[in-house]
Design an enzyme around this catalytic site. Sequence first.
Site, mmCIF file in Angstrom:
data_model
loop_
_atom_site.group_PDB
_atom_site.id
_atom_site.type_symbol
_atom_site.label_atom_id
_atom_site.label_comp_id
_atom_site.label_asym_id
_atom_site.label_seq_id
_atom_site.Cartn_x
_atom_site.Cartn_y
_atom_site.Cartn_z
ATOM 1 N NE ARG A 1 16.412 -74.104 -12.561
ATOM 2 C CZ ARG A 1 16.206 -73.635 -11.324
ATOM 3 N NH1 ARG A 1 15.040 -73.211 -10.958
ATOM 4 N NH2 ARG A 1 17.194 -73.580 -10.457
ATOM 5 C CB ALA B 1 10.163 -79.215 -12.621
ATOM 6 C CB CYS C 1 6.176 -82.147 -11.606
ATOM 7 S SG CYS C 1 7.025 -81.907 -13.174
ATOM 8 C CG HIS D 1 15.761 -81.325 -5.876
ATOM 9 N ND1 HIS D 1 15.131 -80.584 -4.917
ATOM 10 C CD2 HIS D 1 15.683 -80.592 -7.011
ATOM 11 C CE1 HIS D 1 14.674 -79.462 -5.438
ATOM 12 N NE2 HIS D 1 15.002 -79.448 -6.715
HETATM 13 S S1 SF4 Z 1 5.183 -81.390 -16.555
HETATM 14 FE FE1 SF4 Z 1 5.392 -83.454 -17.389
HETATM 15 S S2 SF4 Z 1 6.480 -84.595 -15.852
HETATM 16 FE FE2 SF4 Z 1 5.717 -82.735 -14.858
HETATM 17 S S3 SF4 Z 1 3.748 -83.279 -13.982
HETATM 18 FE FE3 SF4 Z 1 3.332 -82.571 -16.043
HETATM 19 S S4 SF4 Z 1 3.401 -84.402 -17.296
HETATM 20 FE FE4 SF4 Z 1 4.331 -84.898 -15.396
#
Ligand code: SF4
Lengths: 553, 468
Positions: free
Chosen positions: A106, A75, A72, A206
């Site tokens: 990572r 991330a 996402c 990014h």
């Molecule tokens: S990990 Fe957190 S920020 Fe990423 S999609 Fe899920 S809820 Fe949203």
Amino acid sequence: MGTAADSKKEMLALDGKDPGTVRRKLLEKYPPKIARKRDKQIVVNRIEPDGTVPEIQSNVRTVPGLISQRGCCYAGCKGVVLGPTRDIINITHGPVGCGFYSWLTRRNQTDPEASPDGHNFMPYCFTTDMQEEQIIFGGEKKLRQAIQEAFDNFAPKAIAVFSTCPVGLIGDDVHAVCRDMKEKLGINVFGFSCEGYKGVSQSAGHHIANNGIFTHVIGTDDTVRAGEFKINLLGEYNIGGDAFEIERIFDACGLTLVSTFSGNSSIDQFANAHTADLNLIMCHRSINYVAEMMEKKFGLPWIKINFIGAQATAKSLRKIAQYFDDPKLTERVEAVIAAELPTVEMAAAQVRPRTEGKKVMLFVGGSRAHHYQELFSEMGMRTLSAGYEFAHRDDYEGRRVLPDIKVDADSRNIQELEVLPDADRYRPRIDECRAGELAAQGLQFSEYDGMMTEMVQGSLIIDDISHHETERMIAMFKPDLFCAGIKEKYVIQKHGIPLKQLHSYDYGGPYAGFKGAINFYEDIDRMVSSRIWGYLKAPWQKNPELTAKYAFE
Amino acid sequence: MISSHSREAYSLGQIPITPSAMATQNGCKLCAPLGASLVFKGIRGAVPLLHGSQGCSTYIRRYLISHFREPVDIACSNFAEQTAVFGGGANLKTALENVSRQYDPALIGIATTCLSETIGDDVPMFIKEYRAGRNAATVPPMVHVSTPSYQGTHMEGFHAAVLAVVSALAHDGTAGSEQRVNIFPGMLSPADLRHLKDIVAAFGLKAMVLPDYSETLDGGLWDTYQRIPSGGTSVEDIATAGSALASIELGHTLASRTLTAASLLEERFGVRAIRIGLPIGLRQTDALMLALAEVSGRPVPPRFTEQRGRLLDSLVDGHKHVNTIRAAVYGEDDLVAGVTAFLSEIGITPVVCATGGRSRHLTAAVQALVPQKRHAHITVLEEADFAAIEAAVAAVQPDVIIGHSKGYAMSRRLSIPLVRVGFPIHDRMGGARLLHVGYEGALALSDRLANALIDQRQAASPVGYTYM
Ligand code: SF4
Ligand code: SF4
């Protein structure tokens, strides 16, 4: 069209398989609507004489229910771009999981001793760990307390806040909280609205990260450090120690590295990155925005380089020397290449008897699926098919297609910053005339030709490959090696095909630069030569008469 | 009796208490849909689907995969920014359609993420709408579980999913009509689940273990492609859970829940519910044996008496290494309770017992499991993060730390050896194959504990003795 030699190469490109059939097999299970969509993301490579390649749809939303490699926005922002900086405390504003899952997974390395204060917060995971109360009544108060606590406990010089999905919905103003806390604490505090649902992948994150560092950090310290030939390295994240090897080479060449975004980095380096004279872009996808904005505001030009692959490293060093155009530097660069290359070539020659002709597929990230093809070709391995997880058309087809890229609803919401030349500090490093001269000699500024232009005619390019398509590719081609990430690793290996993780390098690295190339050859040699894959079936499974025979005796 | 409050440490003795902090620094808990996904992975032919944005399913997959080192498919309804505003009904239906088509699953397990929970999506209604337009025979059963992580950890997600599955699927049976027992094992390793199934089988009983990911998350290489890895408890077996002789649910802290899978089956079908702790160590395993003997009406098979004997023998052999040792334990509430009980049996004082979990029942469990005269030496932390745990551990300097990989940094900073148990274990091979339960699990655990201590003594000795 193509000559006989060309078509022979094409035969080889897909192992003699008909590209049409391959595509059909990839798509046949999908309902028509999805098949139509995926069809535009699966392309057979064809490089026209003028260097153009076919259009590939990318950076579009993954279809619900298809299992994708993608992560996402959060991330991409917190995990990828800001994560590797050791001295910013990163606070994830949200429920506990998002922060936990991005906690030191990572394999970015850092050298805390490189900063006088020795700060290193990378092994920590700070989160507001939102509870129901915050979801209902808002989380700003808790965020404020979290920032205060982090400050009290660690006295960092900067704190960054990252919003996850629920935060956007409940409407917390993280930026206002950050502004207040910045004033109160007297350190840099800044926030990122990188909720996971924004954009279609890490890529949106990014961009948001680039905007944030540019707005809040770059150019906040005008100290000009000592040294000649000042460069920034952008889009290098020090996975498995890559940055250390690149830094070693820069040192040997006499180049001064002002900052790296963001492998082995400190926020202090970002702050005066604008004092360098050239930006080098490694991973174009994740960081090109910073380079563009620095050029507009401060006049720093950028070039695309690549330190994955020994030849690519040599070529990149020569580009840098060409830019600075200083005989002393050129001489040193040539001396370093002359000293390092023979050892690397010897190492390649040693593994080649076992790696030559082996087939590899790479489906990963936004630059590595391209860069690592260099290393494989140095080992004589052939790339059958490749694709990115979250790249855009320019990373496939080259930046020449930028004007034609359609901006869809998902990307429109990611802010493009309006950047103007800085009234006092804008200083073009080279004039247009000189840039033109260098371009004529082959040094392109602000250019990236993309992955497809460097791949064999007829190879298959697949964007955002799905789980299902991965299975199909494996079944059809039985490659000798598959490159992706940990989520794909074990499903591929279940088929007896080794998988090399190109996000985190499994347990290895560095793979960049000269020494890194040698590491890579050796690691890959071990993987493709492993005998374990031959034991997949027990003797009595391979040869049922065997049991009968022993039973009879 | 010590009452439970959130984010606090309870000292049963004189150990200083860590002040409660607002933010979480280095959490000791994961999020709710992860627990639910794990449960769905333990059902034959099931595909987990998270209703929310794709990041959560990607993160959860990568986390489960790095522990189990197996493929873990978790689908997602993949919210876009507009979905976040207008709700996720359309996305969920598309996802259900695509998952059905690609996997032909026996069940789709749908868990919500914080995003769809915050929006307040009515998932049961979406499912109903999806089914309404379709031929019932061709649509797989679907189970929905609500798993907001701002309300609970992975363990809440886990238990909620077990309950949701049973509640949605178990609709048949006359209690006691089959020689069968329902086992609700809690969050154990695949090796544990295999061992539990062996034990139950030895009593001549069939077992319906929910979840049973012993094969799906610890399988062999494939010679043919498996769309969904084989193994797991079948939907049919869950459907007839009402015909079992009894349900055995493992975990003391389940007492904190008003309704569990076992109590539901008792209510619905009159299947007797038996609750014991995780069978870690001697007494907890004894309790399991006695329960099974009673339910099956058979004596404990001799092989378990032999295993018990071997365990005791090894404890006698190893006691010089472990006796009077002090340990810190952290992880999920029930695992900590189980390990703590075992430690106290073999003469190790569990000086710190910590969990990020929020059952608020660990303190009571520890009090019940450890003899009272030792209470004065024990600090229990609930809803703790590693900042709090490390402070407590540093204060008492135990000889050994027992827990998952996330405690490695603490173990390194404090130079105290870490013996790995539980989940996640991503810095060692074989995390999924660690055996914790039964006499054999206790044996394995006590060997590893003793060896960690020997190893440290050996490494510290200036001479390099090889005879310890
Ligand atoms: S990990 Fe957190 S920020 Fe990423 S999609 Fe899920 S809820 Fe949203
Ligand atoms: S948003 Fe919630 S469900 Fe998603 S990763 Fe974060 S804590 Fe877990």
